[in-house]
Write an enzyme that holds these catalytic residues in place. Structure first.
Site, PDB file in Angstrom:
ATOM      1  CB  VAL A  11     -33.948  28.285  20.731  1.00 17.61           C
ATOM      2  CG1 VAL A  11     -35.576  27.178  20.547  1.00 17.61           C
ATOM      3  CG2 VAL A  11     -32.939  27.887  21.020  1.00 17.61           C
ATOM      4  CG  ASP A  30     -38.713  38.346  22.791  1.00 17.41           C
ATOM      5  OD1 ASP A  30     -37.907  38.018  22.759  1.00 17.41           O
ATOM      6  OD2 ASP A  30     -38.078  39.164  23.149  1.00 17.41           O
ATOM      7  CD  GLU A 151     -32.770  23.914  20.857  1.00 16.66           C
ATOM      8  OE1 GLU A 151     -32.743  23.567  19.159  1.00 16.66           O
ATOM      9  OE2 GLU A 151     -32.048  23.885  20.869  1.00 16.66           O
ATOM     10  CG  PHE A 152     -32.496  18.142  20.395  1.00 21.14           C
ATOM     11  CD1 PHE A 152     -31.312  17.712  20.602  1.00 21.14           C
ATOM     12  CD2 PHE A 152     -32.913  17.081  19.943  1.00 21.14           C
ATOM     13  CE1 PHE A 152     -31.275  16.908  22.256  1.00 21.14           C
ATOM     14  CE2 PHE A 152     -33.311  16.765  21.201  1.00 21.14           C
ATOM     15  CZ  PHE A 152     -32.281  16.014  21.514  1.00 21.14           C
ATOM     16  CG  ASN A 210     -25.945  20.093  23.372  1.00 17.88           C
ATOM     17  OD1 ASN A 210     -25.962  20.339  22.264  1.00 17.88           O
ATOM     18  ND2 ASN A 210     -25.945  21.549  24.275  1.00 17.88           N
ATOM     19  CG  PHE A 251     -19.806  17.188  15.717  1.00 18.45           C
ATOM     20  CD1 PHE A 251     -21.006  17.329  14.875  1.00 18.45           C
ATOM     21  CD2 PHE A 251     -20.000  17.746  16.731  1.00 18.45           C
ATOM     22  CE1 PHE A 251     -22.026  18.351  14.870  1.00 18.45           C
ATOM     23  CE2 PHE A 251     -20.662  19.191  16.776  1.00 18.45           C
ATOM     24  CZ  PHE A 251     -21.705  19.180  16.100  1.00 18.45           C
ATOM     25  CB  CYS A 262     -25.210  25.062  22.717  1.00 20.09           C
ATOM     26  SG  CYS A 262     -26.469  25.590  21.902  1.00 20.09           S
ATOM     27  CE  LYS A 265     -26.606  27.615  27.138  1.00 24.27           C
ATOM     28  NZ  LYS A 265     -28.070  27.085  27.880  1.00 24.27           N
ATOM     29  CE  LYS A 322     -23.244  26.573  14.375  1.00 19.07           C
ATOM     30  NZ  LYS A 322     -24.194  25.374  14.051  1.00 19.07           N
TER      31      LYS A 322
HETATM   32  C1  UGA Z   1     -25.640  22.608  19.264  1.00 19.97           C
HETATM   33  C2  UGA Z   1     -26.046  21.026  18.663  1.00 19.97           C
HETATM   34  O1  UGA Z   1     -24.608  20.371  18.037  1.00 19.97           O
HETATM   35  C3  UGA Z   1     -27.444  20.824  18.581  1.00 19.97           C
HETATM   36  O2  UGA Z   1     -28.215  20.167  18.298  1.00 19.97           O
HETATM   37  C4  UGA Z   1     -28.105  21.724  19.649  1.00 19.97           C
HETATM   38  O3  UGA Z   1     -29.656  22.196  18.979  1.00 19.97           O
HETATM   39  C5  UGA Z   1     -27.336  23.257  19.582  1.00 19.97           C
HETATM   40  O4  UGA Z   1     -26.130  23.269  19.972  1.00 19.97           O
HETATM   41  C6  UGA Z   1     -28.082  23.464  21.223  1.00 19.97           C
HETATM   42  O5  UGA Z   1     -28.068  23.321  22.474  1.00 19.97           O
HETATM   43  O6  UGA Z   1     -29.195  24.691  21.389  1.00 19.97           O
HETATM   44  P1  UGA Z   1     -24.489  24.988  17.373  1.00 19.97           P
HETATM   45  O7  UGA Z   1     -23.846  25.448  19.072  1.00 19.97           O
HETATM   46  O8  UGA Z   1     -25.595  25.380  16.667  1.00 19.97           O
HETATM   47  O9  UGA Z   1     -26.009  23.764  17.873  1.00 19.97           O
HETATM   48  O10 UGA Z   1     -23.127  24.348  17.294  1.00 19.97           O
HETATM   49  P2  UGA Z   1     -22.777  22.790  16.748  1.00 19.97           P
HETATM   50  O11 UGA Z   1     -22.544  23.111  15.033  1.00 19.97           O
HETATM   51  O12 UGA Z   1     -22.679  21.676  17.146  1.00 19.97           O
HETATM   52  O13 UGA Z   1     -21.300  23.376  16.584  1.00 19.97           O
HETATM   53  C7  UGA Z   1     -20.609  23.794  17.788  1.00 19.97           C
HETATM   54  C8  UGA Z   1     -19.244  24.031  18.158  1.00 19.97           C
HETATM   55  O14 UGA Z   1     -18.951  22.708  17.427  1.00 19.97           O
HETATM   56  C9  UGA Z   1     -18.604  25.204  16.505  1.00 19.97           C
HETATM   57  O15 UGA Z   1     -17.567  26.453  17.354  1.00 19.97           O
HETATM   58  C10 UGA Z   1     -18.471  24.332  15.858  1.00 19.97           C
HETATM   59  O16 UGA Z   1     -17.547  25.303  15.725  1.00 19.97           O
HETATM   60  C11 UGA Z   1     -17.838  23.154  16.593  1.00 19.97           C
HETATM   61  N1  UGA Z   1     -17.504  22.056  16.300  1.00 19.97           N
HETATM   62  C12 UGA Z   1     -18.739  21.334  15.623  1.00 19.97           C
HETATM   63  C13 UGA Z   1     -15.806  21.160  15.800  1.00 19.97           C
HETATM   64  O17 UGA Z   1     -14.445  22.216  16.439  1.00 19.97           O
HETATM   65  N2  UGA Z   1     -15.868  20.235  15.038  1.00 19.97           N
HETATM   66  C14 UGA Z   1     -16.982  19.295  14.534  1.00 19.97           C
HETATM   67  O18 UGA Z   1     -17.101  18.577  13.954  1.00 19.97           O
HETATM   68  C15 UGA Z   1     -18.071  20.138  15.089  1.00 19.97           C
END
Ligand code: UGA
Length: 436
Positions: A11, A30, A151-152, A210, A251, A262, A265, A322
């Site tokens: 982040v 840091d 943050e997103f 989330n 999604f 994320c 948790k 991912k």
């Molecule tokens: C997620 C959120 O999407 C962000 O908006 C947020 O800022 C972040 O958490 C956070 O709280 O810091 P991230 O953890 O980087 O982001 O990953 P995502 O792209 O959201 O994917 C999360 C998990 O869902 C991965 O394991 C991915 O493979 C899975 N996923 C996602 C699926 O299985 N299917 C989908 O259609 C989308």
């Protein structure tokens, strides 16, 4: 504006580099000396598409610097951003706020002039109030406001998401603080929705977003299971439901479950907050359980498909949680490999970016390959666990030539069933009829 960012992880670093690119003077702080030394030496410390170029550019222009010392950066800062980890407590799964409280108690002593302290770390509702209390206690004369600034950014897309935010949530009841944060993001004015809400609403928005996305993934995984039995095709179903703007087409990709630092948790932390406030959060708890069960479901799918092979050797394609990241934290791929090890299955794995991180979890229990074909060599089956684009373009006839068997189990639905069938591959994926 002068900005100090505490924390140089997934982040803090992209945010710092992004803000420098917007023209601010950023100092990243840091306590990890090795990380700061590497950054100062011009070496980026994490993999994020497009980040290195921006890092080099802004460092060369002198707009971003790195230090371990709060006393250097805090007194001058107009805005301090807290972006430290809030890892789950191993016993209770509650968000551990120690890093936050240590950071704010240290920075409190160095505050000088009016400062806005914006919290980007994901924290339980009410943490902003606690931070405020602790700073006032440490430094009663400090002139500051605490803002929740969730943050997103998605890992792997952090640069894209930083420059193309869907919204910027500013959580404070104090207008002066809100305006300063708006100024920080001034280049986005007119392009992005700025939403001004209370601090507690802002803290809740982060978790509720989330958790909603985690539930959406759990939902589509269940519908994929349903399609497997009903003869429908999840790709068509997801497209059909996603065209409804109220649902949206994002999604809706089935997979081996959500992972990363994320969603797992934050869903747990939200469930804990529900308990604390005496509110039942059944949907979230169902998604948590469903996501945990998913690992066994996926392992069973793999072992069933290999039931007739003696001492199977599998090529594992993908270890990161991912595509687009080297991060293996709470990676379903790692969890599935660990389950398969319990079945005494031998594995050779390939991941374009995450091998080194995966070794911390799996050590020498599996072997690691340099490219996908190296992993496929003499394998009875290949299992696709991470949605890397590289795997979409697998040369199927080359794969078949070097494999011992002809099975591909695709837990990310990356390949085309018809092409696989045509190439002579026994293809299994999620929620799609065979040979559709
Ligand atoms: C997620 C959120 O999407 C962000 O908006 C947020 O800022 C972040 O958490 C956070 O709280 O810091 P991230 O953890 O980087 O982001 O990953 P995502 O792209 O959201 O994917 C999360 C998990 O869902 C991965 O394991 C991915 O493979 C899975 N996923 C996602 C699926 O299985 N299917 C989908 O259609 C989308």
């Amino acid at each position: 504006m002068k900005v100090a960012i505490i924390g140089t992880g997934y982040v803090g670093l992209p945010t710092g580099i992004g803000l420098a690119e917007l023209g601010h003077h950023v100092t990243c702080i840091d306590q990890n000396e090795t990380v700061i030394e590497r950054l100062n030496a011009g070496n980026i410390t994490l993999f994020e598409e497009g980040l290195e170029e921006l890092f080099v550019k802004n460092k060369d222009k002198g707009r971003i610097s790195f230090t371990t010392s709060m006393s250097t950066a805090i007194p001058d800062a107009d805005v301090i951003i807290i972006a430290v980890g809030t890892p789950p407590d191993p016993l209770t799964q509650e968000a551990d706020l120690n890093y936050i409280y240590t950071a704010v108690e240290e920075l409190a002593q160095h505050l000088s002039g009016y400062t806005v302290i914006a919290n980007k770390s994901t924290v339980p509702v009410g943490t902003g109030d606690e931070i405020e209390k602790r700073i006032s206690l440490k430094n009663p004369s400090a002139d500051f406001d605490i803002v929740s600034l969730p943050e997103f950014l998605r890992e792997g897309f952090a640069v894209h998401d930083f420059f193309n935010p869907d919204r910027i949530i500013i959580g404070t009841n104090n207008d002066k603080a809100a305006q300063r944060i708006k100024e920080l993001y001034a280049p986005f004015d007119g392009k992005t929705e700025f939403l001004f809400v209370s601090r507690r609403s802002s803290e809740t928005i982060k978790y509720a977003s989330n958790a909603f996305l985690a539930i959406k993934i759990h939902y589509i995984n269940e519908i994929a299971n349903f399609c497997e039995k009903s003869g429908a095709d999840i790709l068509e179903v997801a497209q059909g439901i996603g065209l409804d703007k109220r649902i949206g087409d994002k999604f809706l990709n089935p997979g081996p479950g959500y992972g990363g630092s994320c969603f797992p948790k934050d869903t747990h932390a939200m469930a804990h907050m529900g308990e604390k406030f005496g509110v039942s959060l059944n949907l979230i708890n169902t998604a948590i359980k469903g996501n945990a069960d998913r690992i066994k479901q996926m392992t069973d799918k793999i072992t069933t498909s290999l039931s007739e092979v003696e001492n199977p050797h599998i090529a594992v394609l993908g270890l990161a949680f991912k595509g687009g990241t080297d991060d293996c934290r709470a990676s379903p791929a790692i969890a599935i490999v660990q389950e398969l090890l319990n079945h005494k299955i031998e594995m050779t794995a390939y991941d374009p970016e995450a091998t080194e991180n995966a070794k911390q979890h799996l050590g020498s229990k599996i072997t690691y390959a340099q490219d996908p074909y190296d992993a496929l060599n003499q394998a009875d089956a290949a299992v696709i666990l991470t949605e890397w684009n590289e795997f979409r373009d697998l040369d199927l006839s080359r794969a078949l030539q070097i494999m011992r068997g002809n099975k591909i189990i695709d837990l990310r639905n990356l390949l085309c069933p018809q092409k696989c069938a045509k190439a002579g591959i026994d293809y299994t994926c999620l929620g799609r009829p065979k040979n559709n």
